[in-house]
Write an enzyme that holds these catalytic residues in place. Structure first.
Site, PDB file in Angstrom:
ATOM      1  CB  CYS A  80      -0.998  -0.021   1.142  1.00  0.00           C
ATOM      2  SG  CYS A  80      -2.277   1.244   0.940  1.00  0.00           S
ATOM      3  CG  HIS A 179      -4.329  -3.217   2.287  1.00  0.00           C
ATOM      4  ND1 HIS A 179      -3.407  -2.859   3.234  1.00  0.00           N
ATOM      5  CD2 HIS A 179      -4.871  -2.074   1.847  1.00  0.00           C
ATOM      6  CE1 HIS A 179      -3.399  -1.541   3.368  1.00  0.00           C
ATOM      7  NE2 HIS A 179      -4.284  -1.038   2.532  1.00  0.00           N
ATOM      8  CD  GLU A 181      -2.574  -6.076   4.716  1.00  0.00           C
ATOM      9  OE1 GLU A 181      -1.986  -6.395   3.653  1.00  0.00           O
ATOM     10  OE2 GLU A 181      -2.889  -4.909   4.996  1.00  0.00           O
TER      11      GLU A 181
END
Lengths: 198, 452
Positions: A80, A179, A181
């Site tokens: 990011c 992202h 994650e």
């Protein structure tokens, strides 16, 4: 595989740490420039303001540590704003220099769509071992108002009122605008690719 | 929609003619080099035109087509096919289908013979259209029948797909003629392969969204590297770059997941972490947790649950319920929420939306709007506000909400389908994303919410 996660206060370190551990990383979370300079594999997270994130890297002298590690062939993944920090310049409130590890500039989305972009968006033209096992047009989770566009090191792109760079690779330096994650199976696969292969 | 790269062959080369003139030729090298440069993969469709064949009226580039067929491509070949023998020559070379131009418009009998010999699946009739009129013999003259009459005839022969070239846009890179393809949608059920003018990813996405276009032939834009084939194909498969999301919502009360009907009549349906885990494994794109318990004791339990759920999933988590202040908001983010939904407190104090957006970013702020009739409701759907829901959503957007979670109290837990009228009026009034909630029971409900 040992991975060094930079403990930036301008980042969602806990979520990324959990995802990296989940895919088998032996994690060191640190703010120590020397540890970072000597690392084999670095993850640079970031959310929110480019300026605040870059300023913190400079104050801690972590910018130099990252450049040193990169010049020694360390693998690096920016996530990011961490991805944006890799570029030469960001135009978030005037021009701010980034780490300069990837050629190009980061600019605000200028279409008619609302910013930030919040949510899932399909990523296409995947051209890197980083995306191994991930199908064309797989959605990833994005939260961003700024992005790079058609940079030479682009390895994936997406569409948000225009095409923008979703991921870059320059040698062993990688950046992803989304992202991983928070991107479910595909995101974990990407992190696993980084941790185990690159 | 299939993306079909197109190459024109002349004297062993991939070429392009400018305005159909054999004197003005651009050479792109051998067809194989071109396919490698375009990264055409095995199994892809490829449109091939034998230019010399079209001029001389007999198959010429058979050797090349034979070589291309060995690459396992789904070839469609056209150019001066005037006899059953010509057609057989191409099919024997490995072409999957043959493209029939002038004869498709002018010689129904020949077309019928082709269908009898090879079957409808191996024939693609092609018409070239200018100003709504079909042109034949290399665009030289008008066909004897009108476009609707020709299409009607092709359809009655049992053909399924037709190649339509818009003459005015061919090779011009000015975008395809969307109006032509839209018109075709009204006059024929034939699937259309669009040809001519495709220059950008946007063109491809727009064609794919028309619904009747099953393929698009792209020549110049690919050869001149204005467009990457990989990207074109990915976009054609998924014309909506923003995917639809399915977001399970867990209503939590005193540490347990409950589910009610019309915001009442709660039943216990399990442990939140187990539910969250299961939903993620089943492919949920995001998760929403709404804490419907009002007590302080309940609030502390809720924070603990958010922490545990956030630690077990790798998808975005939105949490709401009883958020009254910037501090409540912060506590939930710290516990692991990616976004926090506010409702009652925002109605009482709209400034809270702006304060949270400034402090945490608009991506973190979700307006949860419960609606009964057209009115925004607060306190878990129990209390009227007298505020029009659409006006309220618009105002929240202006204050800094990044997304709206729109719940129909009337439909909640009924499996009667989303309130589409409400969804349409809110989505049409704001630019930010709207999550539809309340009433989904069948798969069609999701399709309706997205499409209608």
């Amino acid at each position: 595989m040992e991975v060094t996660l930079i403990d930036s206060p301008v980042a969602n370190v806990a979520n990324i740490a959990r995802a990296l551990r989940h895919v088998g990383a032996d994690l060191r979370i640190t703010r120590d420039p020397q540890t970072i300079a000597d690392a084999d594999k670095i993850v640079l997270p970031g959310v929110g303001s480019f300026i605040a994130a870059m300023q913190w890297l400079r104050e801690q002298r972590i910018d130099e540590a990252i450049r040193h590690a990169a010049s020694n062939g360390t693998s690096l993944l920016g996530i990011c704003v961490g991805h944006q920090l890799l570029f030469d310049i960001s135009h978030e409130m005037g021009a701010t220099a980034g780490l300069g590890l990837v050629r190009g500039e980061v600019r605000k989305f200028n279409g008619s769509l609302p910013v930030p972009q919040i949510g899932w968006n399909r990523v296409v033209v995947l051209r890197s071992s980083l995306f191994e096992g991930i199908a064309e047009a797989t959605p990833f989770y994005f939260v961003n108002s700024y992005a790079a566009t058609s940079v030479p090191s682009e390895i994936a792109r997406a569409e948000y009122g225009g095409t923008f760079t979703a991921a870059v690779q320059n040698g062993k330096i990688f950046g992803v605008q989304f992202h991983p994650e928070k991107s479910s199976e595909a995101g974990l696969r990407l992190l696993r690719n980084f941790v185990q292969w690159t | 929609m299939d993306v079909i790269p197109s190459i024109d062959l002349l004297q062993g080369n991939a070429v392009r003619l400018t305005r159909g003139e054999f004197r003005m030729i651009t050479k792109y090298g051998s067809p194989e080099e071109v396919l490698d440069a375009l990264e055409v993969e095995e199994g892809a469709r490829l449109h091939v035109v034998d230019l010399e064949g079209a001029r001389s009226g007999r198959p010429v580039e058979t050797e090349i087509v034979r070589k291309l067929a060995k690459r396992n491509l789904r070839l469609q070949v056209g150019g001066g096919i005037r006899s059953i023998r010509d057609a057989r020559t191409w099919l024997d070379c490995g072409a999957q289908r043959i493209v029939i131009g002038t004869a498709a418009a002018e010689s129904p009998n020949f077309l019928l013979q082709l269908i009898d010999s090879f079957g409808v699946d191996r024939i693609i009739p092609a018409v070239d259209v200018r100003d709504g009129t079909v042109r034949v013999d290399g665009w030289q003259r008008n066909a004897s029948a009108s476009l609707p009459a020709i299409l009607g005839r092709l359809q009655s022969l049992g053909l399924k797909e037709i190649l339509v070239t818009d003459i005015a846009s061919d090779g011009a890179l000015g975008g395809p003629s969307f109006s032509l393809y839209r018109e075709l949608r009204a006059i024929t059920t034939l699937r259309v392969i669009a040809s001519g003018g495709v220059a950008s990813v946007g063109d491809i996405v727009s064609l794919a969204r028309l619904g009747n276009v099953s393929g698009c032939v792209i020549g110049k834009a690919l050869l001149d590297k204005r467009l990457s084939l990989t990207e074109a194909m990915a976009r054609a498969r998924t014309p909506n770059s923003i995917p639809e999301r399915v977001i399970p919502c867990l209503d939590v009360r005193n540490g347990r997941v409950v589910k009610g009907t019309n915001f009442g009549n709660m039943r216990d349906s399990g442990d939140p972490v187990e539910c969250a885990d299961r939903y993620e494994k089943e492919g949920a794109d995001e998760l929403v947790i709404l804490d419907v318990s009002a007590t302080d004791e309940g609030r502390r339990t809720a924070l603990e649950i958010v922490r545990r759920v956030a630690e077990s999933i790798f998808i975005p988590l939105t949490v709401g319920g009883g958020v009254r202040s910037v501090d409540d908001f912060r506590a939930l983010l710290r516990a692991g929420a990616d976004r926090v939904a506010i409702n009652t407190a925002a109605v009482a104090n709209p400034q809270l939306i702006a304060d949270c957006a400034r402090e945490f970013g608009v991506q973190a702020v979700v307006l949860s709007c419960d609606v009964k009739g057209r009115e925004a409701m607060v306190r878990s759907g129990k209390e009227s506000t007298g505020i029009d829901a659409v006006d309220w959503c618009r105002r929240a957007e202006a204050l800094g909400a990044g997304e709206i979670l729109l719940t129909s109290v009337d439909r909640d837990g009924t499996n009667a389908g989303f309130d589409l009228e409400l969804l349409r009026s809110v989505s049409g009034s704001v630019k930010i994303g709207v999550i539809a909630s309340g009433g989904a029971g069948r798969l069609e409900d999701f399709r309706d919410a997205i499409e209608r």
